[in-house]
Enzyme design. Sequence first.
Site, PDB file in Angstrom:
ATOM      1  N   CYS A   3      -1.146  -7.394  -5.678  1.00  0.00           N
ATOM      2  CA  CYS A   3      -1.527  -6.625  -4.492  1.00  0.00           C
ATOM      3  C   CYS A   3      -2.844  -5.886  -4.734  1.00  0.00           C
ATOM      4  O   CYS A   3      -3.907  -6.493  -4.672  1.00  0.00           O
ATOM      5  CB  CYS A   3      -0.384  -5.700  -4.084  1.00  0.00           C
ATOM      6  SG  CYS A   3      -0.423  -5.355  -2.323  1.00  0.00           S
TER       7      CYS A   3
ATOM      8  N   HIS B 284       4.090  -9.293  -3.717  1.00  0.00           N
ATOM      9  CA  HIS B 284       4.722  -8.719  -4.916  1.00  0.00           C
ATOM     10  C   HIS B 284       5.791  -9.683  -5.444  1.00  0.00           C
ATOM     11  O   HIS B 284       6.970  -9.550  -5.091  1.00  0.00           O
ATOM     12  CB  HIS B 284       5.384  -7.383  -4.566  1.00  0.00           C
ATOM     13  CG  HIS B 284       4.416  -6.301  -4.249  1.00  0.00           C
ATOM     14  ND1 HIS B 284       3.976  -5.397  -5.180  1.00  0.00           N
ATOM     15  CD2 HIS B 284       3.778  -5.993  -3.094  1.00  0.00           C
ATOM     16  CE1 HIS B 284       3.116  -4.567  -4.614  1.00  0.00           C
ATOM     17  NE2 HIS B 284       2.990  -4.909  -3.352  1.00  0.00           N
TER      18      HIS B 284
ATOM     19  N   GLU C 150       7.241  -9.732  -8.132  1.00  0.00           N
ATOM     20  CA  GLU C 150       8.228  -9.077  -9.017  1.00  0.00           C
ATOM     21  C   GLU C 150       9.545  -8.793  -8.315  1.00  0.00           C
ATOM     22  O   GLU C 150      10.594  -8.733  -8.955  1.00  0.00           O
ATOM     23  CB  GLU C 150       7.652  -7.778  -9.611  1.00  0.00           C
ATOM     24  CG  GLU C 150       7.432  -6.613  -8.654  1.00  0.00           C
ATOM     25  CD  GLU C 150       6.077  -6.619  -7.961  1.00  0.00           C
ATOM     26  OE1 GLU C 150       5.476  -7.708  -7.856  1.00  0.00           O
ATOM     27  OE2 GLU C 150       5.622  -5.552  -7.508  1.00  0.00           O
TER      28      GLU C 150
HETATM   29  N1  GLN Z   1      -3.529  -0.160  -1.355  1.00  0.00           N
HETATM   30  C1  GLN Z   1      -3.592  -1.560  -1.126  1.00  0.00           C
HETATM   31  C2  GLN Z   1      -3.263  -1.913   0.313  1.00  0.00           C
HETATM   32  O1  GLN Z   1      -2.662  -1.139   1.018  1.00  0.00           O
HETATM   33  C3  GLN Z   1      -2.663  -2.300  -2.060  1.00  0.00           C
HETATM   34  C4  GLN Z   1      -1.211  -2.024  -1.778  1.00  0.00           C
HETATM   35  C5  GLN Z   1      -0.303  -2.421  -2.912  1.00  0.00           C
HETATM   36  O2  GLN Z   1      -0.769  -2.637  -4.028  1.00  0.00           O
HETATM   37  N2  GLN Z   1       0.983  -2.466  -2.670  1.00  0.00           N
HETATM   38  O3  GLN Z   1      -3.596  -2.991   0.751  1.00  0.00           O
END
Ligand code: GLN
Length: 603
Positions: free
Chosen positions: A398, A525, A527
Site C-alpha cells: 500500500c 494488503h 497480509e
Molecule cells: N496513505 C496511503 C493511502 O491512503 C496508503 C494507505 C495504506 O498504506 N493503507 O493511499
Amino acid sequence: MKYVLVTGGVVSGLGKGVTASSIGLLLKACGLRVTAIKIDPYLNTDAGTMSPFEHGEVFVLDDGGEVDLDLGNYERFMDIKLTRDNNITTGKIYQFVIDKERKGDYLGKTVQVVPHITDAIQEWIERVAHIPVDGKTGPADVCVIELGGTIGDIESMPFIQALGQFSYRVGAGNFCLVHVSLVPVLNVVGEQKTKPTQHSVRGLRGQGLTPHILACRSTTALDENAKGKLSQFCLIQEENIVTLYDVPNIWHIPMLLRDQKAHEAILKVLNLYDVAQEPSLEEWTRRAEACDLLHEPVHIALVGKYTGLSDAYLSILKALVHASVDCRKKLFVDWISATNLEDATAKENPDAYKTAWKLLKGADGVLVPGGFGDRGVQGKILAAKYARENRIPYLGICLGMQIAVIEFARSVLGVHDANSTEFDPNAKNPVIIFMPEGSKTHMGGTMRLGSRRTFFQTKECKSAKLYGCKGFIEERHRHRYEVNPDLVACLENAGLSFTGKDETGKRMEIVELPNHPYFIGVQFHPEFKSRPGKPSPLFLGFIAAACGKLDNLLQHSSNVESNGLSKAVGTGVSAVKTHNKKTAMKPAYRPEYVYGSCNGYHY
Ligand code: GLN
C-alpha cells in the site's frame, strides 16, 4: 446454535483472542462448523479511526469492515471469512438504538440501557451468529464470542448484563462460558497464586454470569494444590480447569487445550459430546513442531513508523511467519524506524542512524508496510532506493508501493520533486494522487476498502506466477491515494512495470521491476488473507527471494494454475532441506508472536 463465550479476568493481554481462536479451531477439528464474534466495549463505531500504535493494527475484512485485530486471529486459526458485523462495539449498538429512537420505533417509551441496549446486543449476536462464514450454506454449529476487556470494566457492564440474559434465553446446554484468567507465580515464594482468579470469578458471578471452564494463564502447568483451591472457591470441577502455560509458539495452544481435554469439557456443556468426533490436529501439530526446530535465519527489515508496539503490524508479522515456515527459515524481523534512516537523524542521533542503516544493509529483504501521513516518508524512500539499487528483495504494501513509485520517479526519471499529494497537497509533480471517491473530512469508513479485483496484465511477471497465473485475484484494500494514471506510461517507459490493474485498467494495483530479483509493490494488503499453511503468494515469493530460492519456487509455477500454490510450494521451496536437529535453538515464549526481533531482542 450453540455459543461459547470467552471472558477475561485479572489483567488484559492474557491472550484471550488466541484462546478464543484456539477454541474455535479445536471445535472445528472435532468436525463442527464454527463462527466468531468479537465484542469491543469501546465507543468507537469501528477500529478504523483508532491509532494502530495505541490499539494494534486495523484488520480489514472482505466486506470492507475495519475491525479489531482479533478478527484476524479468528480468520487465520479457523480459516473463515468474517463480516463487519462480527465485530460489535458499544458505538455500533448505541448508533443502532439511537437511530431507532429517532425514527420513533420505541413508540414513546423511555429508551434505557436495560432493556433496549441489552436487547439490541442479544439480537445482534443471534443475527450475526447465523451468517455462514466458511463458504458453506446454512449457519455454523457453534459461535465463539469473545468479550474484550477485563471483568469489572465499566464499559463492558451492558454487555455482561446482555450476555447473562442471553445465556438464559438460549438455555442450558447451548451456552458455555470460558473464563481466561491469570495465576501468577510470586518469585519470593514460588507459589501459584489463585486469589486474583477467585476474585475475578466472584465478579463474574456477581454480574450474573456463571463460568463453566477456567483457562488459567501461568508460566507452568497448575499444580494439584492450585487446581483444588480454584475448584473449591470458584465452584468449577477440576476437569474443567485448564492451564495455558508457556509454549514455544502460539500454534501449540490448540494442542495444549486438547491435551487437557478442554474440548470434551466444552462439548459436554454444550450437549455435543456424542455428535462430535475426536479432534484431528495433525497438520497443526506438525507445523507447530516444525516451527520450533527452524534455525536457519532470514532477516527482514521492516521499515515503518515503528514506535514500540509490534501489534501495529500484526498481520504482516503473521504473513512473514507463514511464508518463512514454508521456506523452512527462522524469521528475524529487524524493526527500523523510518525516520532513523534520514539525514536529519545522522546529526541529531548518530547512533540510531548508524544502527538503522546497519540493520537495513544486513537484511535479506526489505518490507515497507502500509501507513498514513508523512512521518518517516523520506526514510522509507531511502529504504526502497537501497533495495532497488542493491538488488535486495523488496515488498511494498500500500504506502510501501506508493513509496516505491515516488522513489523511482525521483531517482530514475529524475523528477526530484515527485511526491504524493498526501504528503504535499500542492506537489508540482504528483505521482500519487487522491482518489475521487475518498473523503478528507470524514475519516471513518471513507477509504477504498475491502476485497477488490486485480487483473494481471501479463502472465510473464513474478506476481502472476506466484498467484498461479490466474486472470485475476481478489485482495483487501484500505487506501485514499493511488498512482496518478496520467504518469503510468512515462513510468513504464523508464522500466517500471504495472503488472496488475483494476477492472477499469486505470487504477494501478501491482508494480514490479522486471530486472530486479524481487521488487514488488502492491496497492492492496495481501497480509490479511495469509493463513498458516497457506501463506500469501507475495509473502512467499518475498521470503523465497530473500533466501535465494525464488527461482526454485517459480520453476514450479507453470503447474500452479492447475494444482494450486501448495503444489508449487510442496515441490519447490518446501522441498529444500529441512532441519530437524534436536540442538536447534528454541525461542523464548511471547504469547502473541511466533518469531521476530525487536530492537535487537529476538523472540
Ligand atoms: N496513505 C496511503 C493511502 O491512503 C496508503 C494507505 C495504506 O498504506 N493503507 O493511499
